[in-house]
Enzyme design. Structure first.
Site, PDB file in Angstrom:
ATOM      1  N   ARG A  53       0.836  -1.205   0.000  1.00 48.41           N
ATOM      2  CA  ARG A  53       0.000   0.000   0.000  1.00 48.41           C
ATOM      3  C   ARG A  53       0.868   1.253   0.000  1.00 48.41           C
ATOM      4  O   ARG A  53       2.027   1.227   0.376  1.00 48.41           O
ATOM      5  CB  ARG A  53      -0.914   0.013   1.225  1.00 48.41           C
ATOM      6  CG  ARG A  53      -2.104  -0.947   1.110  1.00 48.41           C
ATOM      7  CD  ARG A  53      -3.034  -0.825   2.295  1.00 48.41           C
ATOM      8  NE  ARG A  53      -2.346  -1.118   3.533  1.00 48.41           N
ATOM      9  CZ  ARG A  53      -1.888  -0.213   4.388  1.00 48.41           C
ATOM     10  NH1 ARG A  53      -2.095   1.076   4.195  1.00 48.41           N
ATOM     11  NH2 ARG A  53      -1.253  -0.582   5.474  1.00 48.41           N
ATOM     12  N   LYS A 196      -8.625  -2.175   1.277  1.00 43.08           N
ATOM     13  CA  LYS A 196      -8.475  -1.285   2.413  1.00 43.08           C
ATOM     14  C   LYS A 196      -9.226   0.032   2.189  1.00 43.08           C
ATOM     15  O   LYS A 196      -9.597   0.718   3.135  1.00 43.08           O
ATOM     16  CB  LYS A 196      -6.990  -1.051   2.736  1.00 43.08           C
ATOM     17  CG  LYS A 196      -6.339  -2.243   3.490  1.00 43.08           C
ATOM     18  CD  LYS A 196      -6.980  -2.467   4.825  1.00 43.08           C
ATOM     19  CE  LYS A 196      -6.460  -3.471   5.823  1.00 43.08           C
ATOM     20  NZ  LYS A 196      -5.521  -4.479   5.595  1.00 43.08           N
ATOM     21  N   HIS A 215      -9.870  -3.491  12.939  1.00 41.58           N
ATOM     22  CA  HIS A 215      -8.827  -4.132  12.137  1.00 41.58           C
ATOM     23  C   HIS A 215      -8.364  -5.374  12.901  1.00 41.58           C
ATOM     24  O   HIS A 215      -7.388  -5.340  13.650  1.00 41.58           O
ATOM     25  CB  HIS A 215      -7.664  -3.149  11.929  1.00 41.58           C
ATOM     26  CG  HIS A 215      -6.626  -3.657  10.970  1.00 41.58           C
ATOM     27  ND1 HIS A 215      -5.285  -3.449  11.157  1.00 41.58           N
ATOM     28  CD2 HIS A 215      -6.742  -4.379   9.827  1.00 41.58           C
ATOM     29  CE1 HIS A 215      -4.616  -4.008  10.155  1.00 41.58           C
ATOM     30  NE2 HIS A 215      -5.478  -4.576   9.346  1.00 41.58           N
ATOM     31  N   SER A 233      -0.044  -4.877  10.587  1.00 40.47           N
ATOM     32  CA  SER A 233       0.414  -5.797   9.546  1.00 40.47           C
ATOM     33  C   SER A 233       1.589  -6.649  10.034  1.00 40.47           C
ATOM     34  O   SER A 233       2.528  -6.141  10.640  1.00 40.47           O
ATOM     35  CB  SER A 233       0.837  -4.987   8.321  1.00 40.47           C
ATOM     36  OG  SER A 233       1.144  -5.857   7.271  1.00 40.47           O
ATOM     37  N   LYS A 237      -2.512 -11.749  12.543  1.00 39.49           N
ATOM     38  CA  LYS A 237      -3.976 -11.858  12.484  1.00 39.49           C
ATOM     39  C   LYS A 237      -4.412 -13.042  11.615  1.00 39.49           C
ATOM     40  O   LYS A 237      -5.192 -13.890  12.045  1.00 39.49           O
ATOM     41  CB  LYS A 237      -4.606 -10.572  11.915  1.00 39.49           C
ATOM     42  CG  LYS A 237      -4.506  -9.366  12.804  1.00 39.49           C
ATOM     43  CD  LYS A 237      -5.227  -8.160  12.212  1.00 39.49           C
ATOM     44  CE  LYS A 237      -4.700  -7.702  10.868  1.00 39.49           C
ATOM     45  NZ  LYS A 237      -3.286  -7.299  10.840  1.00 39.49           N
ATOM     46  N   THR A 238      -3.907 -13.064  10.380  1.00 35.35           N
ATOM     47  CA  THR A 238      -4.331 -14.110   9.444  1.00 35.35           C
ATOM     48  C   THR A 238      -3.816 -15.479   9.889  1.00 35.35           C
ATOM     49  O   THR A 238      -4.571 -16.453   9.963  1.00 35.35           O
ATOM     50  CB  THR A 238      -3.826 -13.777   8.023  1.00 35.35           C
ATOM     51  OG1 THR A 238      -4.395 -12.518   7.633  1.00 35.35           O
ATOM     52  CG2 THR A 238      -4.243 -14.843   7.023  1.00 35.35           C
ATOM     53  N   ASP A 252      -9.281 -10.229   8.793  1.00 33.68           N
ATOM     54  CA  ASP A 252      -8.731  -8.862   8.768  1.00 33.68           C
ATOM     55  C   ASP A 252      -9.653  -7.711   9.170  1.00 33.68           C
ATOM     56  O   ASP A 252      -9.196  -6.757   9.765  1.00 33.68           O
ATOM     57  CB  ASP A 252      -8.188  -8.583   7.362  1.00 33.68           C
ATOM     58  CG  ASP A 252      -7.204  -7.432   7.322  1.00 33.68           C
ATOM     59  OD1 ASP A 252      -6.243  -7.452   8.109  1.00 33.68           O
ATOM     60  OD2 ASP A 252      -7.399  -6.507   6.523  1.00 33.68           O
ATOM     61  N   ARG A 317       1.606 -12.353  -1.544  1.00 31.53           N
ATOM     62  CA  ARG A 317       0.287 -12.559  -0.929  1.00 31.53           C
ATOM     63  C   ARG A 317      -0.571 -13.565  -1.684  1.00 31.53           C
ATOM     64  O   ARG A 317      -0.403 -13.757  -2.891  1.00 31.53           O
ATOM     65  CB  ARG A 317      -0.491 -11.231  -0.928  1.00 31.53           C
ATOM     66  CG  ARG A 317       0.078 -10.171  -0.026  1.00 31.53           C
ATOM     67  CD  ARG A 317      -0.617 -10.191   1.305  1.00 31.53           C
ATOM     68  NE  ARG A 317      -0.063  -9.200   2.209  1.00 31.53           N
ATOM     69  CZ  ARG A 317      -0.600  -8.919   3.391  1.00 31.53           C
ATOM     70  NH1 ARG A 317      -1.695  -9.516   3.809  1.00 31.53           N
ATOM     71  NH2 ARG A 317      -0.045  -8.040   4.176  1.00 31.53           N
TER      72      ARG A 317
END
Ligand code: ATP
Ligand code: MN
Length: 530
Positions: A53, A196, A215, A233, A237-238, A252, A317
């Protein structure tokens, strides 16, 4: 009359709307350079120059109707309406010269009461497939009755912004217009900007209805107990939400309403770097036909992906629909969270790998949003460095952090949730000396939170931060639970801790006047050397 985009001034005739996966594969392979099929059937695509990003290039259009609600500053940088129209026209002109356009009409938000109808207009099959994975796809009947979308994204990322356009600081511009209900993307083909972008819109809209946008990832146990995992990031989380013992709600973006939690998205977006079947079997097995693999390297003959190849980026990704994970909660809606886990990747090696927080400490740490940035999703970050990002996602928040902090505090109180801090970062010394916490240990600590193992153990209080640190945990060596015990050099540990505490205090200065004294009091205190 067939589907068209004339209402936006777009005259292109060949429009692929909500196309099937094979059709998008064929178009991608034919029209987009470098695209290939992996040995297990995933679509390998390349996002071009931008592989993460571009938060510095995000702009929010200033309009009297929302201006007082936005937390203007480095994150929400204002753009005037005229300049927005200049960029929008540039995007539309670019879309108009394409032979093929793709449209994705789909939903954001699994709770029908809060869902948004979103339209993506883009120039690449890669982008369309990505968003079809990431959004909630309508059934044939829902598509038939879709009507006008609530929000439209014009993704003209293959064309650059004009640097002579006022307020442009680069050739990339991601412009959110809340009044026109649009987003314009120029100068970046990184697909994560679209996902996002929608999250930012939800972060604006939901608090207006008393809903907390978050988030975080989320999963639910057999008893219906929901856990949410906040984190910036790369904090896990994932990775940690994909847990064979629990149903995945999402990896997410979620909302917490008066009824419970819902996922905003229909898919997951996992890091692929060093992915292995041994360490992350659920994610590894989700990579198959229909999955988009971004910026990975592969063997030219066998098309076997080399997950260790970072020649394009560290931020490789995989995007796949959530039902590619074995154990999922469908629809992705569940009850109120029982456990709230703040994930942090502490490169200083100072924070305990697992600890329990008071509600006030939870507020303090939610507002602080500490982690160390590891090589990741943002352009130009390749070395770890300490960062604070309010609400564990300041880049996507549109209101002042206090707005979200108050919502979270209310909900924690009302539903009696327990807050935990889990450090998935360094142990035994800072980055360079210590090592990252083993994933299997972090998983065991999270299991212990879930199965009640921490209910009857002894705790010690972290000096300085004041967290309650459990002194034993099944399947984890006790020596690693208290950070101080893992450092060979105790003096160095004290020094590093003092430094980290001062970074917390410095960061919190800007929030002091806006929070109540108990929250301020719950922050870390200087360590008095004994
Ligand atoms: P993003 O917001 O960018 O999607 P994320 O919070 O979902 O980030 P993950 O994709 O889960 O982060 O990334 C965590 C990375 O760290 C993975 O590559 C994982 O393999 C690695 N990792 C190493 N050690 C651990 C650990 N102890 N706990 C969690 N993840 C770990
Ligand atoms: Mn993630």
């Amino acid at each position: 009359m067939g589907f068209n985009l004339k209402q936006y001034g777009i005259e292109v005739e060949t429009i692929h709307r909500n196309s099937s996966v094979p059709v998008l594969y064929e178009l991608g392979l034919r029209l987009e350079k470098g695209t290939a099929i992996s040995s297990v059937g995933a679509l390998m695509t390349y996002s071009g120059e931008k592989t993460g990003r571009s938060p510095k290039d995000k702009r929010v259009v200033k309009n009297p109707r929302s201006a007082n609600n936005i937390d203007w500053g480095d994150i929400n940088i204002e753009l005037d309406e005229y300049t927005y129209m200049v960029n929008r026209e540039r995007a539309v002109d670019y879309l108009n010269i394409k032979e093929h356009l793709y449209v994705v009409d789909a939903f954001a938000g699994w709770d029908p009461k809060y869902r948004l109808k979103v339209r993506i207009v883009c120039t690449r099959a890669y982008h369309a497939l990505f968003m079809q994975n990431m959004l909630i796809m309508p059934t044939a009947e829902e598509l038939e009755n879709f009507g006008e979308p609530d929000y439209v994204i014009f993704n003209a990322g293959g064309f650059k912004a004009n640097s002579f356009t006022s307020s442009m600081t680069s050739k990339t511009s991601v412009d959110v217009n809340l009044e026109k209900k649009e987003i314009v993307i120029l100068g970046t083909e990184y697909a994560g900007e679209m996902k996002k972008g929608i999250f930012s819109i939800m972060n604006y809209l939901m608090p207006l209805e008393g809903v907390m946008p978050m988030h975080c990832s989320a999963n639910v146990g057999e008893e219906g107990d929901v856990t949410i995992l906040f984190g910036l990031s790369g904090t896990g989380k994932t990775t940690l939400s994909a847990d064979p013992k629990r149903k995945l709600i999402g990896d997410d973006e979620h909302c917490w309403t008066d009824e419970g939690t819902f996922n905003i998205e229909g898919g997951c977006y996992a890091k692929a770097i060093d992915l292995s079947a041994e360490k992350e079997p659920d994610i590894f097995n989700a990579i198959k036909f229909g999955t988009v693999l971004e910026n990975v390297g592969f063997d030219p003959n066998t098309r076997v992906v080399d997950y260790s190849d970072v020649s394009f980026t560290q931020n490789t990704r995989a995007s796949y629909p959530i039902n590619y994970i074995e154990n999922v909660q469908l629809p992705c809606v569940a009850g109120h969270p029982k456990n709230i886990i703040f994930l942090t990747c502490d490169a200083f090696g100072v924070l305990p790998p697992v600890s329990k927080l008071t509600p006030e400490q939870a507020s303090y740490h939610f507002i602080s949003g500490y982690t160390a940035k590891v090589a990741g999703t943002e352009m130009g970050v390749t070395e770890p460095e300490a960062t604070f990002s309010a609400c564990f996602g300041a880049a996507f928040m549109m209101w002042h952090p206090n707005k979200y902090a108050e919502l979270l505090a209310e909900k924690i109180k009302e539903h009696g949730a327990t807050a935990w801090l889990v450090n998935t970062g360094w142990s035994g010394g800072a980055y360079g000396i210590g090592n990252r916490m083993k994933l299997k240990y972090t998983r065991a600590m999270i299991d212990a939170i879930h199965n009640g193992s921490f209910e009857n153990v002894d705790y010690v209080t972290d000096e300085g931060f004041g967290f309650q640190i459990p002194t034993s945990c099944p399947n984890v060596p006790s020596e690693i639970l208290v950070p101080e015990n893992t450092w060979a050099n105790k003096a160095e540990y004290e020094k590093t801790k003092v430094k980290l505490i001062s970074l917390f205090q410095k960061n919190f200065k800007k929030f002091e006047s806006g929070v109540n004294p108990e929250i301020l009091e719950a922050g870390p205190k200087e360590v008095v050397n004994s």
